[in-house]
Design an enzyme around this catalytic site. Sequence first.
Site, short mmCIF file in Angstrom:
data_model
loop_
_atom_site.label_atom_id
_atom_site.label_comp_id
_atom_site.label_asym_id
_atom_site.label_seq_id
_atom_site.Cartn_x
_atom_site.Cartn_y
_atom_site.Cartn_z
N ARG A 91 0.86 -1.19 0.00
CA ARG A 91 0.00 0.00 0.00
C ARG A 91 0.90 1.23 0.00
O ARG A 91 1.80 1.35 0.82
CB ARG A 91 -0.92 -0.02 1.21
CG ARG A 91 -2.00 -1.10 1.10
CD ARG A 91 -2.90 -1.15 2.32
NE ARG A 91 -4.04 -2.01 2.08
CZ ARG A 91 -4.06 -3.33 2.28
NH1 ARG A 91 -2.94 -3.92 2.71
NH2 ARG A 91 -5.13 -4.04 2.04
N ASP A 169 -12.72 -10.95 -0.35
CA ASP A 169 -14.05 -10.64 0.20
C ASP A 169 -15.14 -10.64 -0.86
O ASP A 169 -16.32 -10.64 -0.52
CB ASP A 169 -14.04 -9.26 0.88
CG ASP A 169 -13.14 -9.22 2.10
OD1 ASP A 169 -12.74 -10.30 2.56
OD2 ASP A 169 -12.83 -8.12 2.58
N MET A 211 -13.70 -13.51 7.17
CA MET A 211 -13.35 -12.17 6.72
C MET A 211 -14.49 -11.54 5.92
O MET A 211 -15.33 -12.23 5.37
CB MET A 211 -12.06 -12.21 5.90
CG MET A 211 -10.87 -12.73 6.70
SD MET A 211 -9.37 -12.90 5.72
CE MET A 211 -8.54 -11.40 6.18
N THR A 538 -22.54 -34.86 -12.83
CA THR A 538 -21.55 -35.83 -13.28
C THR A 538 -20.19 -35.18 -13.36
O THR A 538 -20.09 -34.02 -13.79
CB THR A 538 -21.92 -36.43 -14.66
OG1 THR A 538 -20.80 -37.14 -15.18
CG2 THR A 538 -22.30 -35.35 -15.65
N ASN A 542 -20.61 -33.92 -19.29
CA ASN A 542 -20.89 -34.31 -20.68
C ASN A 542 -22.37 -34.29 -21.02
O ASN A 542 -22.81 -35.00 -21.92
CB ASN A 542 -20.33 -35.72 -20.93
CG ASN A 542 -21.01 -36.78 -20.07
OD1 ASN A 542 -21.48 -36.49 -18.98
ND2 ASN A 542 -21.05 -38.01 -20.56
N MET A 583 -10.31 -38.91 -15.92
CA MET A 583 -11.60 -39.51 -16.27
C MET A 583 -12.34 -38.60 -17.27
O MET A 583 -11.81 -37.60 -17.71
CB MET A 583 -12.44 -39.72 -15.01
CG MET A 583 -11.84 -40.71 -14.04
SD MET A 583 -12.81 -40.83 -12.52
CE MET A 583 -14.25 -41.69 -13.12
N MET A 672 -10.39 -41.31 -7.68
CA MET A 672 -10.19 -40.24 -6.70
C MET A 672 -10.84 -38.95 -7.17
O MET A 672 -11.16 -38.07 -6.36
CB MET A 672 -8.70 -40.01 -6.45
CG MET A 672 -7.93 -39.47 -7.63
SD MET A 672 -6.27 -38.97 -7.19
CE MET A 672 -6.60 -37.57 -6.14
N GLN A 673 -11.09 -38.83 -8.47
CA GLN A 673 -11.73 -37.63 -9.01
C GLN A 673 -13.21 -37.57 -8.63
O GLN A 673 -13.82 -36.51 -8.66
CB GLN A 673 -11.58 -37.59 -10.53
CG GLN A 673 -10.14 -37.50 -10.98
CD GLN A 673 -9.95 -37.96 -12.41
OE1 GLN A 673 -10.16 -37.22 -13.35
NE2 GLN A 673 -9.52 -39.21 -12.58
#
Length: 788
Positions: A91, A169, A211, A538, A542, A583, A672-673
């Site tokens: 600043r 914010d 915040m 999904t 798609n 995937m 894992m996706q």
Amino acid sequence: MAKRQDTKKFFENLSGSGKSIGVLTSGGDAQGMNAAVRAVVRMGIYVGAKVYFIHEGYQGMVDGGENIEEASWESVSSMLQVGGTVIGSARCKEFRSHEGRLKAAHHLVQHGITNLCVIGGDGSLTGANLFREEWSGLLEELVQQGNIQMEAAQNNSELHIVGMVGSIDNDFCGTDMTIGTDSALHRIIEVVDAIMTTAQSHQRTFVLEVMGRHCGYLALVSALACGADWVLIPEMPPEDGWEEQMCQKLSESRSRGSRLNIIIVAEGATDRHGKAITVDNVKDVSTLTCDKEETKSRTYRCGNNFISVLLCRPGRMGVEAVLALLEASATTPACVVSLCGNQAVRLPLMECVQMTQDVQKAMDEKNFEEAVRLRGRSFENNLNTYKLLSFRKADSELPHVSNLRHLNISFNVAVLNVGAPAAGMNAAVRSAVRVGISEGHKMFAVNDGFEGFYKGQIKEIKWGDVGGWTGQGGSILGTKRTLPAKYLDKIAEQIRIHNINALLVIGGFEAFLGVMELSAAREKYNEFCVPMVMVPATVSNNIPGSDLSIGADTALNAITDTCDRIKQSASGTKRRVFIIETMGGYCGYLASVGGLAAGADAVYIYEEPFDIRDLQSNVEHLTEKMKTGIQRGLVLRNENSNVNFTTDFIYQLYSEEGKGVFDCRKNVLGHMQQGGAPSPFDRNFGTKISAKAIQWISKKLKESYKEGKVFANTEDTACLLGMRRRALVFQPVVQLKEETDFVHRIPKEQWWLKLRPLMKILAKYKTSYDVSDSGQLEHVTRIRPKKD
């Protein structure tokens, strides 16, 4: 609106050759600033401009010297996933004075910089606009003082300003989400999810401060995303007596079996008289007024310290900022670039600043409804949805959508999940159930999709049954890929048994096909002549008729986070390229957008065919980049991109051709996706889109109720609710047939394909960039219209 020039002519006319662009970050740091800086630098260099870092914000501009440094392509490598701002921010009081701005102008002229990209909050952007307005006068003064020659003043006679808003914010009007906001939301939700198990174990009430001194966006959206019991924001202070109302609500929640309560307080929250409401106030109220043996309070303060997948948004904004600078003329006002939905927009800077200031003025004048309206449609919708889902009306207050309350008519609405699990499904179901109950319906849950439907796995689901669902991944109802066509008789029988009057189907491509099959069976089965709507959920994204699906954002976050970790694993080692499989079936959305967010060098997808020559070219390109000092490379491949060029094949090819320059590693991300807690975006998207779907169902039930029963067999009573550009749109499923590639289970046209050239540009490929969707200068009121 005038049609854009074709791409080739556009780049010829907007060449950056001979131009210089300065990029700076100012004010507080925000996650994603580095992604924006990287995009500005690389797009600027790509079009032939010189790009300069201005270190330490306006202070660096005032001080000059080494603070203004020419950027190279390699200088922004490996900064994409780094938090904060690597070029520094400060600043600067001196810039607020005329003398300070005179020094800054002198230093810019010395480097020939007449285009500024400023990333900061409203104060930083307002200062940039003032600097632009004074520019010609500052140059005249510098000439008079002998600091620059007249020729230099003439060559640098115009200063163009484009801003990007960096503020966690989200307190700047005119944009859906500012840089850093999504990351802050991730951190807040991460904290809430972490404390929920403790809260449930000990039956505690947790009070969290987030915040937002002047804007309650973080508090409101995080409350919506985690299903908080109470939220306090500056734009809508609670009514007098809120303490008793809050404790009554907490007690009612416990009486229904809940073992925890979450209260979120924005740091700028006040009551109706302007008195600050702090976490300590709320803690004391909940401790003294509520049952002490049942609840305890804890306080937390959550800020920003997380990198999210919306890195690709700052990247797109950075590219748009460069295009806006190159298009600017002497009469072009300073603008901010942003994304609304998936569309780039440019807004006059001072219009946005004025509206932001109007919000604060409205709050000062205690005109809180106006303050909420000025925040924009998204903020207003979030607030309305939160109220709808968090406060249960008494049965006597519930409406009957048929307007036949005196006949005691209510409708039965069934909700089911179909297809593979997607994070955010549970938030969507919770929203549907609570909005449906608020609308006067009886809500029924169907377990295990259409398979559970024909087996009769149907039961009424109540308000309290869906408490705590928003943060849970997968599908609590259970979901299967079974299609209804083979079981129409049994499903029709279950509809008769349970007197189902409407259907909400939440799921992927199987859900889309299922609604189509039920709609087509209406000629044979009157039971299917009821309003039915599908909400896309999904990870593959798609579904025809929708630009976004519930679950895709969570999957993208998983991909980006994994890519960041994998690249970091090679830190300090020899040059290495990572081959990663994602995937998506035949849809390349995850690979492409994940690649853009993670800074991939190449992405292979089905929609963009490639051959061995393309692979060889990519290897050679990566080899050349490695020789310039870049240590890591990233290649993504969609799982069904090519039947012959498998992940193993590409890995072996890169390994062989890169010998002596880099080595390779491969990783298949797999399921894992699909797993994990849903992202804030998916929680809120699922919540809002399901709420809208139920409201549509209520409308259609009212229209189709005749002679004592519901009968709906027109095309517009079997719809898909999807996100199209900037709006949620209902589309009859039968009309979406022409837009669908049923063989490969993808839409025939996909909006995100236009982003792929951008990814290639940022990876240093020479390519054409389609600018037909680039932002046009719009007015704030066009995006945030006032209600009648």
